[in-house]
Structures are given as C-alpha cells and as structure tokens.
Design a protein around this motif. Structure first.
Motif, mmCIF file in Angstrom:
data_model
loop_
_atom_site.group_PDB
_atom_site.id
_atom_site.type_symbol
_atom_site.label_atom_id
_atom_site.label_comp_id
_atom_site.label_asym_id
_atom_site.label_seq_id
_atom_site.Cartn_x
_atom_site.Cartn_y
_atom_site.Cartn_z
ATOM 1 N N SER A 1 8.550 -7.904 -6.508
ATOM 2 C CA SER A 1 7.355 -7.167 -6.803
ATOM 3 C C SER A 1 6.855 -7.710 -8.170
ATOM 4 O O SER A 1 5.910 -7.161 -8.670
ATOM 5 N N VAL A 2 7.062 -9.165 -8.473
ATOM 6 C CA VAL A 2 6.293 -9.715 -9.560
ATOM 7 C C VAL A 2 4.885 -9.706 -8.965
ATOM 8 O O VAL A 2 3.947 -9.800 -9.746
ATOM 9 N N ALA A 3 4.341 -9.689 -7.647
ATOM 10 C CA ALA A 3 3.040 -9.582 -7.355
ATOM 11 C C ALA A 3 2.320 -8.278 -7.926
ATOM 12 O O ALA A 3 1.173 -8.396 -8.223
ATOM 13 N N ASP A 4 2.992 -7.481 -8.402
ATOM 14 C CA ASP A 4 2.457 -6.152 -9.037
ATOM 15 C C ASP A 4 1.870 -6.590 -10.203
ATOM 16 O O ASP A 4 1.021 -5.777 -10.911
ATOM 17 N N LEU A 5 2.357 -7.676 -10.902
ATOM 18 C CA LEU A 5 1.870 -7.991 -12.205
ATOM 19 C C LEU A 5 0.510 -8.308 -12.324
ATOM 20 O O LEU A 5 -0.294 -8.218 -13.259
ATOM 21 N N TYR A 6 0.026 -8.943 -11.143
ATOM 22 C CA TYR A 6 -1.227 -9.505 -11.385
ATOM 23 C C TYR A 6 -1.936 -9.096 -9.910
ATOM 24 O O TYR A 6 -2.002 -9.732 -9.041
ATOM 25 N N ILE B 1 -11.757 -5.744 -18.778
ATOM 26 C CA ILE B 1 -10.790 -6.213 -17.522
ATOM 27 C C ILE B 1 -9.412 -5.734 -17.953
ATOM 28 O O ILE B 1 -8.848 -4.865 -17.115
ATOM 29 N N ASN B 2 -8.879 -5.806 -19.188
ATOM 30 C CA ASN B 2 -7.636 -5.490 -19.336
ATOM 31 C C ASN B 2 -7.208 -4.169 -19.464
ATOM 32 O O ASN B 2 -6.293 -3.594 -19.074
ATOM 33 N N ARG B 3 -8.272 -3.280 -20.008
ATOM 34 C CA ARG B 3 -8.121 -2.011 -20.211
ATOM 35 C C ARG B 3 -8.684 -1.196 -18.905
ATOM 36 O O ARG B 3 -8.420 0.230 -18.707
ATOM 37 N N ASP B 4 -9.206 -1.712 -17.917
ATOM 38 C CA ASP B 4 -9.569 -1.266 -16.505
ATOM 39 C C ASP B 4 -8.388 -0.545 -15.644
ATOM 40 O O ASP B 4 -7.572 -1.228 -15.379
ATOM 41 N N LYS B 5 -8.404 0.800 -15.612
ATOM 42 C CA LYS B 5 -7.355 1.289 -14.736
ATOM 43 C C LYS B 5 -7.417 0.810 -13.379
ATOM 44 O O LYS B 5 -6.329 0.760 -12.729
ATOM 45 N N HIS C 1 -7.163 -2.045 -12.243
ATOM 46 C CA HIS C 1 -6.033 -3.083 -12.139
ATOM 47 C C HIS C 1 -4.735 -2.367 -12.498
ATOM 48 O O HIS C 1 -3.924 -3.684 -12.606
ATOM 49 N N GLY C 2 -4.514 -1.495 -12.855
ATOM 50 C CA GLY C 2 -3.213 -1.066 -13.395
ATOM 51 C C GLY C 2 -2.854 -1.549 -14.518
ATOM 52 O O GLY C 2 -1.568 -1.417 -14.918
ATOM 53 N N GLY C 3 -3.746 -1.893 -15.510
ATOM 54 C CA GLY C 3 -3.668 -2.418 -16.731
ATOM 55 C C GLY C 3 -2.834 -1.562 -17.817
ATOM 56 O O GLY C 3 -2.711 -0.334 -17.272
ATOM 57 N N PRO C 4 -2.703 -2.163 -19.045
ATOM 58 C CA PRO C 4 -2.974 -3.350 -19.249
ATOM 59 C C PRO C 4 -2.173 -4.285 -18.864
ATOM 60 O O PRO C 4 -1.122 -4.114 -18.748
ATOM 61 N N HIS C 5 -2.691 -5.730 -18.718
ATOM 62 C CA HIS C 5 -1.881 -6.952 -18.053
ATOM 63 C C HIS C 5 -1.891 -7.895 -18.954
ATOM 64 O O HIS C 5 -0.889 -8.748 -18.792
#
Length: 135
Positions: free
Chosen positions: A31-36, A80-84, A86-90
């Motif tokens: 599931s590491v792919a979910d990180l990015y 970008i970081n706060r854009d939902k 992307h499922g962020g923040p990342h």
C-alpha cells in the motif's frame, strides 16, 4: 540538474513494489503506492517545472526577484499539499526536506548564492522558504 522529489518518490514506490513481489516485504507494505498518488506527483512535477522555468529566466536577479520565485513555488506546493484531490496532506518531514533541498539546489545551479541571499535578509539559508511554507 537536481532530481525532482517526485522522481525520488516514484523510485521509492517502485522499490517497495519489487521488494513485496520478491517476498522481502510483507504484502501489507504494497500500500506504499497510496503515499504518493499520481495526481500528487504530476501536480508537484508541474509546480517544480514552473519554478525551474522562472529561475532560468532570471538574469542578474535582485533579491526580491529570487524571493518572488521562491514564494510562487512554495505557495503552489502549499496548494498541492492541501488539495483533497490528492488525499493530502502528503508533505511530511522527508518530503519537506527533499522539496527544500530541491529549491536550494535549483537556485544554486543558476548561480544564486543562497548564503549571501539569506544573510542580506538576516535569515538562516535553510529558512528561505519559511515565510510562505505551511507544509
């Protein structure tokens, strides 16, 4: 040229996938792919490419012009970081460090003296993004 952090993140995900496939990592690590998510990687790449273009266009820039380019990329990365989407923040510690290092390296590769720039503003060279950064 400095490698963009999303290249590092893609490499990390690929390596983890290879290790899971080889049995060196347990399947739950797949599931590491979910990180990015790809949308995060593409958006980050685009923001950093725009930054590179702006830095390349600088000719004997004033401190204000350099800080203007830093501000623009940091604000773009904040969004970008706060854009939902992307499922962020990342952008956690590792990502923050890579992004800041990339900004420094890109400026340095275009003959911006980060130490002198920061000294003229009375800040630590590591703090050139801090004024705008919320990641």
């Amino acid at each position: 040229m400095a490698s963009k952090p999303p290249e590092n993140w893609r490499a990390y995900m690929a390596e983890a996938a290879r290790e899971v496939a080889a049995g060196a990592l347990p399947p739950e690590c797949a599931s590491v792919a979910d990180l990015y998510p790809e949308s995060l990687l593409r958006a980050t790449d685009a923001a950093l490419e725009a930054f590179e273009d702006e830095v390349r266009a600088l000719r004997e820039p004033s401190d204000g012009a350099v800080f203007g380019t830093v501000e623009q990329v940091v604000l773009a990365l904040n969004a970008i970081n706060r854009d939902k989407q992307h499922g962020g923040p990342h952008f956690c510690t590792e990502e923050r460090e890579q992004l800041c290092e990339y900004i420094h390296l890109t400026l340095s590769e275009h003959d911006v003296d980060i130490d002198a720039l920061a000294a003229r503003r009375g800040i630590d060279p590591a703090a050139i993004t801090d004024r705008w950064r919320n990641w």
